[in-house]
Design an enzyme around this catalytic site. Structure first.
Site, mmCIF file in Angstrom:
data_model
loop_
_atom_site.group_PDB
_atom_site.id
_atom_site.type_symbol
_atom_site.label_atom_id
_atom_site.label_comp_id
_atom_site.label_asym_id
_atom_site.label_seq_id
_atom_site.Cartn_x
_atom_site.Cartn_y
_atom_site.Cartn_z
ATOM 1 N N ARG A 1 38.073 37.092 23.814
ATOM 2 C CA ARG A 1 37.842 38.004 24.932
ATOM 3 C C ARG A 1 39.014 38.964 25.119
ATOM 4 O O ARG A 1 40.171 38.573 25.097
ATOM 5 C CB ARG A 1 37.639 37.219 26.222
ATOM 6 C CG ARG A 1 37.563 38.137 27.420
ATOM 7 C CD ARG A 1 36.986 37.493 28.617
ATOM 8 N NE ARG A 1 37.149 38.351 29.774
ATOM 9 C CZ ARG A 1 36.921 37.979 31.004
ATOM 10 N NH1 ARG A 1 36.503 36.771 31.244
ATOM 11 N NH2 ARG A 1 37.093 38.817 31.999
ATOM 12 N N ARG B 1 31.798 41.902 28.436
ATOM 13 C CA ARG B 1 32.669 40.846 27.924
ATOM 14 C C ARG B 1 31.927 39.912 26.969
ATOM 15 O O ARG B 1 30.746 39.617 27.161
ATOM 16 C CB ARG B 1 33.299 40.050 29.071
ATOM 17 C CG ARG B 1 32.376 39.239 29.883
ATOM 18 C CD ARG B 1 32.171 39.620 31.341
ATOM 19 N NE ARG B 1 32.984 40.607 31.975
ATOM 20 C CZ ARG B 1 33.850 40.341 32.961
ATOM 21 N NH1 ARG B 1 34.039 39.115 33.360
ATOM 22 N NH2 ARG B 1 34.507 41.323 33.526
HETATM 23 N N1 ATP Z 1 37.026 30.382 40.706
HETATM 24 C C1 ATP Z 1 37.625 31.126 39.759
HETATM 25 N N2 ATP Z 1 37.236 31.043 38.472
HETATM 26 C C2 ATP Z 1 37.824 31.792 37.514
HETATM 27 N N3 ATP Z 1 38.816 32.669 37.753
HETATM 28 C C3 ATP Z 1 39.249 32.800 39.022
HETATM 29 C C4 ATP Z 1 38.682 32.030 40.074
HETATM 30 N N4 ATP Z 1 39.321 32.353 41.234
HETATM 31 C C5 ATP Z 1 40.238 33.257 40.932
HETATM 32 N N5 ATP Z 1 40.211 33.547 39.606
HETATM 33 C C6 ATP Z 1 41.098 34.520 38.986
HETATM 34 O O1 ATP Z 1 40.347 35.672 38.673
HETATM 35 C C7 ATP Z 1 41.055 36.348 37.659
HETATM 36 C C8 ATP Z 1 40.186 37.428 37.026
HETATM 37 O O2 ATP Z 1 39.107 36.821 36.427
HETATM 38 P P1 ATP Z 1 38.075 37.696 35.605
HETATM 39 O O3 ATP Z 1 38.759 38.758 34.831
HETATM 40 O O4 ATP Z 1 37.223 36.719 34.819
HETATM 41 O O5 ATP Z 1 37.229 38.384 36.779
HETATM 42 P P2 ATP Z 1 35.815 38.949 36.599
HETATM 43 O O6 ATP Z 1 35.002 37.877 35.934
HETATM 44 O O7 ATP Z 1 35.882 40.287 35.918
HETATM 45 O O8 ATP Z 1 35.255 39.197 38.054
HETATM 46 P P3 ATP Z 1 34.667 38.150 39.069
HETATM 47 O O9 ATP Z 1 35.840 37.370 39.576
HETATM 48 O O10 ATP Z 1 34.009 38.998 40.104
HETATM 49 O O11 ATP Z 1 33.673 37.267 38.354
HETATM 50 C C9 ATP Z 1 41.530 35.243 36.747
HETATM 51 O O12 ATP Z 1 42.718 35.584 36.107
HETATM 52 C C10 ATP Z 1 41.726 34.052 37.687
HETATM 53 O O13 ATP Z 1 43.088 33.780 37.942
HETATM 54 N N1 PH2 Z 2 24.475 39.935 35.289
HETATM 55 C C1 PH2 Z 2 25.789 39.717 35.318
HETATM 56 N N2 PH2 Z 2 26.596 40.621 35.890
HETATM 57 C C2 PH2 Z 2 27.941 40.394 35.927
HETATM 58 C C3 PH2 Z 2 28.484 39.222 35.365
HETATM 59 C C4 PH2 Z 2 27.607 38.288 34.760
HETATM 60 O O1 PH2 Z 2 28.030 37.218 34.240
HETATM 61 N N3 PH2 Z 2 26.268 38.566 34.769
HETATM 62 N N4 PH2 Z 2 29.813 39.005 35.445
HETATM 63 C C5 PH2 Z 2 30.603 39.839 36.075
HETATM 64 C C6 PH2 Z 2 32.035 39.526 36.228
HETATM 65 O O2 PH2 Z 2 32.260 38.221 36.472
HETATM 66 C C7 PH2 Z 2 30.135 41.102 36.639
HETATM 67 N N5 PH2 Z 2 28.728 41.288 36.521
#
Ligand code: ATP
Ligand code: PH2
Length: 173
Positions: A83, A92
């Protein structure tokens, strides 16, 4: 042992193979057992909508790891699958989010549990509810109640592949 629910999403490359690999990598971790894997749902992208549809699943694991260690495990699976972080909510290869860790509320700089956006995301709730038919605890009950208010067609969530796929869960044949 700790009960953990994880949401996995992918919308780049061989999406099915990415999910399989992520589960295999989780299973290889010490002190971690994969208890359940949901069906696979195809879901319209949420947040940044101008990108390919995702495949999403929910996974139930039982682990001796702390929540902080579990976050590191999730991040290592993301890294092992190659990733690359481009921009928030962008496309991603794989994304692993911790939804629930036992019944705990966790607030650290790097980890928020329950996942702060899980209750507004049908792509999280649909697979989660599938693997928790009798919800125990306030968090899962809220997830069930919230999903009941949603229109899955409007939310862009459709079943892509029914569960019980032994290739997804190689050690549970
Ligand atoms: N419950 C959680 N699970 C995973 N990561 C988390 C969680 N809470 C906070 N984080 C933090 O979120 C940061 C960013 O994660 P990531 O880049 O996967 O966000 P995203 O998937 O783009 O958005 P979202 O958080 O909306 O799903 C990670 O570095 C981690 O430290
Ligand atoms: N449908 C869908 N949309 C997303 C997803 C995902 O897993 N599925 N993950 C995101 C960031 O965590 C942002 N948007």
């Amino acid at each position: 042992m700790n009960d953990v629910y994880i949401s996995i999403g992918t919308n780049i490359g061989e999406r099915y193979a990415n999910l399989q690999r992520a589960i295999e990598l989780l299973m290889e971790k010490e002190g971690l057992e994969v208890i359940g894997v949901s069906s696979i749902y195809e879901t319209a992208a949420v947040g940044f909508t101008d990108q390919a549809d995702f495949l999403n699943i929910a996974v139930h694991v039982r682990t001796s790891s702390s929540s902080c260690e579990m976050l590191k495990i999730c991040q290592s699976v993301e890294n092992e699958l190659g990733r690359v972080r481009e921009f928030r909510w962008g496309p991603r290869i794989i994304d692993l989010d911790i939804l629930l860790y036992n019944h705990e509320n966790i607030e650290t700089e790097s980890l928020l549990v329950p996942h702060p956006r899980m209750y507004e995301r049908a792509f999280v709730l649909v697979p989660l509810i599938e693997i928790t038919p009798t919800p125990s605890g306030e968090q899962l009950q809220r997830a069930h109640a919230t999903l009941q208010q949603m229109n899955l067609q409007e939310e862009g969530v459709t079943l892509w592949k029914q569960s019980a796929d032994t290739r997804l869960m190689p050690s549970m044949k």
